[in-house]
Design a protein around this motif. Structure first.
Motif, mmCIF file in Angstrom:
data_model
loop_
_atom_site.group_PDB
_atom_site.id
_atom_site.type_symbol
_atom_site.label_atom_id
_atom_site.label_comp_id
_atom_site.label_asym_id
_atom_site.label_seq_id
_atom_site.Cartn_x
_atom_site.Cartn_y
_atom_site.Cartn_z
ATOM 1 N N ALA A 1 -2.022 12.241 -5.580
ATOM 2 C CA ALA A 1 -1.426 10.969 -6.005
ATOM 3 C C ALA A 1 -0.886 10.199 -4.807
ATOM 4 C CB ALA A 1 -0.316 11.224 -7.019
ATOM 5 N N SER A 2 -0.306 10.915 -3.852
ATOM 6 C CA SER A 2 0.284 10.262 -2.682
ATOM 7 C C SER A 2 -0.753 9.491 -1.878
ATOM 8 C CB SER A 2 0.958 11.311 -1.784
ATOM 9 O OG SER A 2 0.023 12.291 -1.368
ATOM 10 N N GLU A 3 -2.006 9.946 -1.879
ATOM 11 C CA GLU A 3 -3.064 9.269 -1.137
ATOM 12 C C GLU A 3 -3.743 8.197 -1.975
ATOM 13 O OE1 GLU A 3 -5.697 12.271 0.328
ATOM 14 O OE2 GLU A 3 -4.151 13.241 1.571
ATOM 15 N N ILE A 4 -3.939 8.468 -3.258
ATOM 16 C CA ILE A 4 -4.576 7.482 -4.136
ATOM 17 C C ILE A 4 -3.767 6.192 -4.181
ATOM 18 C CG2 ILE A 4 -5.184 6.972 -6.543
ATOM 19 C CD1 ILE A 4 -5.811 9.961 -6.863
ATOM 20 N N TRP A 5 -2.433 6.332 -4.225
ATOM 21 C CA TRP A 5 -1.570 5.148 -4.329
ATOM 22 C C TRP A 5 -0.852 4.803 -3.016
ATOM 23 C CZ3 TRP A 5 -2.306 8.158 -8.747
ATOM 24 C CH2 TRP A 5 -2.722 7.461 -9.886
ATOM 25 N N LYS A 6 -1.178 5.525 -1.921
ATOM 26 C CA LYS A 6 -0.569 5.237 -0.613
ATOM 27 C C LYS A 6 0.964 5.193 -0.710
ATOM 28 C CE LYS A 6 -4.596 2.699 1.115
ATOM 29 N NZ LYS A 6 -5.462 3.058 -0.022
ATOM 30 N N ILE A 7 1.526 6.247 -1.258
ATOM 31 C CA ILE A 7 2.945 6.302 -1.570
ATOM 32 C C ILE A 7 3.834 6.146 -0.338
ATOM 33 C CG2 ILE A 7 4.784 7.788 -2.459
ATOM 34 C CD1 ILE A 7 3.008 6.530 -4.598
ATOM 35 N N GLU A 8 3.472 6.761 0.768
ATOM 36 C CA GLU A 8 4.330 6.676 1.955
ATOM 37 C C GLU A 8 4.394 5.251 2.498
ATOM 38 O OE1 GLU A 8 6.513 8.670 3.092
ATOM 39 O OE2 GLU A 8 5.979 10.200 1.614
ATOM 40 N N GLU A 9 3.281 4.523 2.429
ATOM 41 C CA GLU A 9 3.280 3.128 2.867
ATOM 42 C C GLU A 9 4.219 2.298 1.993
ATOM 43 O OE1 GLU A 9 -0.560 1.353 3.213
ATOM 44 O OE2 GLU A 9 -1.421 3.073 4.278
ATOM 45 N N ILE A 10 4.174 2.551 0.697
ATOM 46 C CA ILE A 10 5.042 1.816 -0.231
ATOM 47 C C ILE A 10 6.505 2.188 0.019
ATOM 48 C CG2 ILE A 10 5.611 1.453 -2.667
ATOM 49 C CD1 ILE A 10 2.666 2.068 -3.304
ATOM 50 N N ASN A 11 6.757 3.463 0.280
ATOM 51 C CA ASN A 11 8.110 3.925 0.565
ATOM 52 C C ASN A 11 8.670 3.233 1.804
ATOM 53 O OD1 ASN A 11 10.279 5.549 -0.250
ATOM 54 N ND2 ASN A 11 9.727 7.198 1.159
ATOM 55 N N THR A 12 7.832 3.102 2.826
ATOM 56 C CA THR A 12 8.245 2.416 4.056
ATOM 57 C C THR A 12 8.564 0.955 3.784
ATOM 58 O OG1 THR A 12 6.932 3.899 5.450
ATOM 59 C CG2 THR A 12 7.528 1.760 6.388
ATOM 60 N N LYS A 13 7.739 0.317 2.951
ATOM 61 C CA LYS A 13 7.975 -1.091 2.615
ATOM 62 C C LYS A 13 9.311 -1.257 1.878
ATOM 63 C CE LYS A 13 5.472 -4.002 3.169
ATOM 64 N NZ LYS A 13 5.354 -4.970 4.273
ATOM 65 N N TYR A 14 9.609 -0.331 0.978
ATOM 66 C CA TYR A 14 10.897 -0.355 0.284
ATOM 67 C C TYR A 14 12.044 -0.295 1.297
ATOM 68 C CZ TYR A 14 10.111 -0.048 -4.788
ATOM 69 O OH TYR A 14 9.839 -0.330 -6.096
ATOM 70 N N GLN A 15 11.952 0.613 2.242
ATOM 71 C CA GLN A 15 13.015 0.795 3.215
ATOM 72 C C GLN A 15 13.174 -0.441 4.108
ATOM 73 O OE1 GLN A 15 11.640 4.412 5.006
ATOM 74 N NE2 GLN A 15 12.324 5.697 3.320
ATOM 75 N N GLN A 16 12.051 -1.063 4.464
ATOM 76 C CA GLN A 16 12.108 -2.279 5.288
ATOM 77 C C GLN A 16 12.777 -3.418 4.531
ATOM 78 O OE1 GLN A 16 7.947 -2.771 6.180
ATOM 79 N NE2 GLN A 16 8.041 -1.528 8.034
ATOM 80 N N ARG A 17 12.403 -3.603 3.277
ATOM 81 C CA ARG A 17 12.992 -4.674 2.487
ATOM 82 C C ARG A 17 14.478 -4.424 2.230
ATOM 83 N NH1 ARG A 17 9.703 -7.405 3.973
ATOM 84 N NH2 ARG A 17 8.079 -8.540 2.871
#
Length: 268
Positions: free
Chosen positions: A170-186
Motif C-alpha cells: 500500500a505504501s508504494e501504490i499510494w506513495k505514502i511517504e511522499e504524501i507524509n512529507t507534503k503534510y509535514q511541509q504544509r
C-alpha cells in the motif's frame, strides 16, 4: 490563487453565511492577493452556474445546487472517521488509443478520488466512491471500456499492510511517504507563516475580522490541497510515522477557532 480555487473558496465562504455583500467578499479576497475584478468574475461565473444567487443588488447567497457542488469537492473529508469493512473497489479500464484524451482524464480523476494504480489499467481503493466514478464515466461516455468490481479477498498478492511483506505494498501504490512529507511541509508553513500572524491579530483589542477571515480561508485552501493528495487509507495500511491524521485534525481545530473571531460566518 487559480480561478478554480477562488470559486471553490467563494462557495465555501458563502456556505458559512446566510448572505454576504460583494464588497465584503472583495475586501476579504483582496487580502489574499486577488483583484476586485477577479472576485467579481468568480461571483459572476458561480451565478451563471446557479451555484449562488443575488437576492438583491450585490448581496449573495449559496443555492442548494451550490451546496451539493461544494459537498462533491469534499468527498474524502470524513473517511478517517469511518470503519473499513474490508471491501476493495476495483476499476479495470481498457480505453483505446483513439480516446487517449478521455483515458488520461479518467485516469487523473481516479487518482483524485483516491484510487491507487495496482497494474496497468487496474485501479483500486478501499472506500466506496463508485457514484463519483460513474458520474465521470457518464460524462466521458466511456462505459464500454470500463469495468467496476468489488472484492474482499485476494487469492494471491493481497494489498500489504504496514510492515507486511508482499508485492502489492500500500505504501508504494499510494506513495505514502511522499504524501507524509507534503503534510509535514504544509504544517511547517502553517506554524511559521499563518499561525503567528493570526495569534497576534487575535490578541489585539479589536481584531481585524476580515484579515482573520482571509487566513481562515488560507487554512481551508491548505486542507483541500492535502485532501486532494491523501487517499485516507484505513489505519492498518499507514506507517507508524504517519502524521496526516494528526495534522488534518490540528488544522481543522485551528480553523474552527479562528472562525469564532469572524462573527458573520455563523449562519442564522
Amino acid at each position: 490563487m487559480s480561478a478554480v480555487t477562488l470559486e471553490k473558496q467563494l462557495l465555501f465562504l458563502l456556505s458559512k453565511v446566510e448572505e454576504i455583500d460583494s464588497n465584503k467578499l472583495i475586501k476579504i479576497f483582496e487580502r489574499m492577493g486577488n483583484t476586485p475584478q477577479i472576485v467579481r468574475n468568480g461571483l459572476s461565473k458561480l451565478k451563471k452556474q446557479n451555484y449562488i444567487i443575488s437576492i438583491n443588488r450585490s448581496v449573495y447567497r449559496i443555492t442548494p445546487l451550490g451546496e451539493e457542488v461544494l459537498a462533491s469537492y469534499n468527498v474524502r473529508r470524513d473517511f478517517y472517521s469511518k470503519h473499513w469493512n474490508g471491501k476493495w473497489y476495483i476499476v479495470l479500464m481498457e480505453i483505446p488509443e483513439t480516446l487517449r484524451k478521455k483515458r488520461d482524464i479518467f485516469r487523473r480523476k481516479l487518482i483524485q478520488l483516491g484510487f491507487g494504480q495496482l497494474n496497468k489499467g487496474v485501479y483500486i481503493y478501499p472506500w466506496d466512491v463508485t457514484s463519483e466514478v460513474m458520474n465521470v464515466i457518464d460524462t466521458l461516455e466511456i462505459e464500454d471500456f470500463v469495468t467496476i468490481l468489488t472484492s474482499q479477498e485476494f487469492l494471491l498478492n493481497n494489498i500489504s499492510t504496514d510492515g507486511e511483506k508482499g508485492a502489492n505494498k500500500a505504501s508504494e501504490i499510494w506513495k505514502i511517504e511522499e504524501i507524509n512529507t507534503k503534510y509535514q511541509q504544509r504544517f511547517e508553513q502553517f506554524k511559521t507563516e499563518l499561525k503567528p500572524v493570526v495569534d497576534k491579530l487575535i490578541q489585539t483589542e479589536a481584531p481585524d475580522e476580515l484579515t482573520i477571515t482571509a487566513y481562515y480561508l488560507e487554512i481551508e485552501k491548505m486542507i483541500n490541497e492535502l485532501l486532494d493528495i491523501d487517499p485516507m487509507l484505513p489505519p492498518e495500511f499507514l506507517p507508524g510515522s504517519w502524521t496526516g491524521t494528526k495534522i488534518l485534525s490540528e488544522l481543522t481545530r485551528t480553523q474552527e477557532a479562528w472562525g469564532r473571531f469572524c462573527c458573520f460566518l455563523t449562519k442564522k
